[in-house]
Design a protein around this motif. Structure first.
Motif, mmCIF file in Angstrom:
data_model
loop_
_atom_site.group_PDB
_atom_site.id
_atom_site.type_symbol
_atom_site.label_atom_id
_atom_site.label_comp_id
_atom_site.label_asym_id
_atom_site.label_seq_id
_atom_site.Cartn_x
_atom_site.Cartn_y
_atom_site.Cartn_z
ATOM 1 N N GLY A 224 77.647 43.554 -44.010
ATOM 2 C CA GLY A 224 76.379 43.912 -44.636
ATOM 3 C C GLY A 224 75.508 42.715 -44.961
ATOM 4 O O GLY A 224 74.291 42.859 -45.115
ATOM 5 N N GLY A 225 76.105 41.523 -45.067
ATOM 6 C CA GLY A 225 75.340 40.319 -45.378
ATOM 7 C C GLY A 225 74.842 39.566 -44.159
ATOM 8 O O GLY A 225 74.305 38.469 -44.296
ATOM 9 N N ILE A 226 75.028 40.134 -42.962
ATOM 10 C CA ILE A 226 74.604 39.486 -41.724
ATOM 11 C C ILE A 226 73.393 40.221 -41.166
ATOM 12 O O ILE A 226 73.361 41.451 -41.143
ATOM 13 C CB ILE A 226 75.754 39.456 -40.706
ATOM 14 N N THR A 227 72.410 39.482 -40.708
ATOM 15 C CA THR A 227 71.182 40.066 -40.178
ATOM 16 C C THR A 227 70.872 39.496 -38.799
ATOM 17 O O THR A 227 71.303 38.388 -38.453
ATOM 18 C CB THR A 227 69.991 39.794 -41.111
ATOM 19 N N ILE A 228 70.123 40.263 -38.016
ATOM 20 C CA ILE A 228 69.693 39.809 -36.698
ATOM 21 C C ILE A 228 68.788 38.592 -36.862
ATOM 22 O O ILE A 228 67.875 38.577 -37.687
ATOM 23 C CB ILE A 228 68.951 40.927 -35.956
ATOM 24 N N VAL A 248 72.216 35.042 -34.584
ATOM 25 C CA VAL A 248 72.796 36.365 -34.409
ATOM 26 C C VAL A 248 71.875 37.187 -33.513
ATOM 27 O O VAL A 248 70.694 37.375 -33.808
ATOM 28 C CB VAL A 248 72.992 37.064 -35.765
ATOM 29 N N ARG A 249 72.414 37.673 -32.388
ATOM 30 C CA ARG A 249 71.631 38.459 -31.453
ATOM 31 C C ARG A 249 71.928 39.951 -31.562
ATOM 32 O O ARG A 249 71.048 40.789 -31.393
ATOM 33 C CB ARG A 249 71.892 37.996 -30.017
ATOM 34 N N VAL A 283 82.496 29.172 -36.287
ATOM 35 C CA VAL A 283 81.104 29.544 -36.542
ATOM 36 C C VAL A 283 80.873 29.585 -38.050
ATOM 37 O O VAL A 283 81.649 30.199 -38.791
ATOM 38 C CB VAL A 283 80.779 30.915 -35.920
ATOM 39 N N ALA A 284 79.806 28.926 -38.498
ATOM 40 C CA ALA A 284 79.395 28.947 -39.909
ATOM 41 C C ALA A 284 78.015 29.582 -39.988
ATOM 42 O O ALA A 284 77.021 28.978 -39.580
ATOM 43 C CB ALA A 284 79.372 27.535 -40.492
ATOM 44 N N LEU A 285 77.968 30.814 -40.497
ATOM 45 C CA LEU A 285 76.688 31.489 -40.660
ATOM 46 C C LEU A 285 75.942 30.893 -41.841
ATOM 47 O O LEU A 285 76.518 30.679 -42.906
ATOM 48 C CB LEU A 285 76.905 32.990 -40.880
ATOM 49 N N GLN A 286 74.668 30.639 -41.660
ATOM 50 C CA GLN A 286 73.863 30.004 -42.690
ATOM 51 C C GLN A 286 73.287 31.058 -43.637
ATOM 52 O O GLN A 286 72.844 32.117 -43.210
ATOM 53 C CB GLN A 286 72.720 29.198 -42.062
ATOM 54 N N GLY A 287 73.325 30.730 -44.932
ATOM 55 C CA GLY A 287 72.766 31.611 -45.946
ATOM 56 C C GLY A 287 71.424 31.105 -46.437
ATOM 57 O O GLY A 287 70.834 30.170 -45.885
#
Length: 375
Positions: A224-228, A248-249, A283-287
């Motif tokens: 839920g915290g990930i967006t396109i 994120v694609r 992979v490190a997703l940026q906030g």
């Protein structure tokens, strides 16, 4: 009958009774004189450690693997027996390069049928063309109705479309060689020489050259915290020093039936030859938070004050407990990311949060096992 004691015995008895009484009174007096002041409140030992800072710019870390942007199976458009394979898994191929061959004898009947269908379609088109020309000439002389002319034109259009379809079928029946549509790499082999294939049955797995992506599996508690379009940084353990940016694609709309995780695809910017298919990637997703704006605590340290999350903070002055509400940014499997309410270095109760109370004096101690300490 009771006999009175002689005078000497009566005096001796009175002395024996008086002595225990005096001794008891003396003990009571001594006890009263030796009364001490009440002892100070004893401190209760609790497992408490300082909270640690995390990089708030990182919304999550995951392990994934490298894939091509376009991956597909390659197959013949017609049925037949596979007589030859010209490439093997791992080979680079060019557009138009032959990959496999069907037995020409098998589709010969299909080719003859397609040729006959094309001849019939061309004959119908010739007749429909002649009929259209005659009716158009007669309509100009008012010899036929407009309705009859429209029917003739409709027959001509149908015959023309039938001829084009038959021509494509004949062209398709002539091709018994599987060729590459784009430059790429053969990733797998799914058919053997001598095998009879159905139309559309996969012969090779194919990864097109060009764009590269990384696939990661995200648990349902974090998807839920990930967006396109969310930015990410990616590193390759097999190639230290190589880092890439990605975004994120695509996010899978449903969880995998077995793992119950969501597949997230990230497009890699400026992919180079170091990105081999199947490589493991970190992979490190940026906030959206700045660095050091958050702290992380073990899940066992979280307490609830009614419906609101809170933690037990050890006040530095008197070592007493204070229940403080906090704002949770994200729940993890073993830890909790706190966005507000705590500062780096503050000491909180890590375990046994339901066995303490507000204002209780404590003595912070380290966990008995090193693996229980927050990492």
């Amino acid at each position: 009958m009771i006999y009175p004691l002689p005078p000497k015995l009566r005096g001796l008895a009175r002395r024996h009774i008086r002595l225990p009484l005096v001794a008891a009174m003396s003990l009571i007096w001594l006890a009263g004189c030796s009364k001490k002041a009440p002892e100070a409140e004893a401190a209760v030992p609790v497992i408490a450690l300082p909270v640690q800072a995390v990089d708030g710019a990182v919304a999550g870390r995951y392990s994934g693997d490298v894939h091509a942007r376009y991956e597909m199976p390659l197959s013949f458009r017609m049925a037949g027996r596979l007589t030859a394979r010209y490439v093997d898994p791992g080979e680079q191929v060019k557009q138009g390069q032959p990959l496999a061959q069907l037995d020409p004898a098998d589709p010969s009947l299909q080719l003859a049928y397609a040729k006959a269908a094309l001849d019939a379609a061309e004959h119908r088109l010739l007749f429909a063309t002649q009929q259209r020309d005659r009716d158009e000439a007669q309509f100009k002389q008012n010899l036929i109705s407009q309705l009859q002319l429209q029917q003739t034109q409709d027959n001509y259009a149908s015959a023309l479309a039938g001829r084009d379809q038959a021509r494509q079928q004949y062209k398709l029946a002539q091709s018994t060689t599987l060729v590459a549509d784009h430059d790429g790499i053969i990733t797998s082999r799914q058919a053997e020489v001598g095998q009879v294939l159905a139309a559309g049955q996969a012969v090779f797995g194919f990864a097109q050259s060009g764009e590269r992506e990384v696939y990661v599996d995200v648990p349902e508690s974090r998807v839920g915290g990930i967006t396109i379009g969310q930015a990410a940084m990616m590193n390759l353990p097999a190639s230290p020093g190589h880092s890439y940016t990605a975004r994120v694609r695509e996010i899978a709309p449903a969880a995998d039936a077995q793992s119950r995780t969501y597949l997230v695809k990230l497009a890699i910017d400026h992919a180079d030859a170091s990105l081999q298919l199947g490589m493991t990637a970190d992979v490190a997703l940026q906030g959206s938070k700045p660095a050091d704006a958050m702290v992380t605590i073990p899940a066992t340290a979280l307490f609830h004050q009614g419906e609101h999350p809170a933690v037990w903070v050890v006040t530095p002055g008197d070592s007493k407990l204070d229940l403080r509400p906090v704002t949770v940014e994200r729940y993890g499997e073993r830890d909790v990311l706190i966005a507000a309410g705590l500062k780096v270095g503050e000491r909180i109760v890590m375990q046994g949060v339901h066995a303490v109370s507000a204002g209780e004096k404590v003595t912070p101690i380290a966990p008995p096992h090193a693996e229980d300490a927050p990492q």
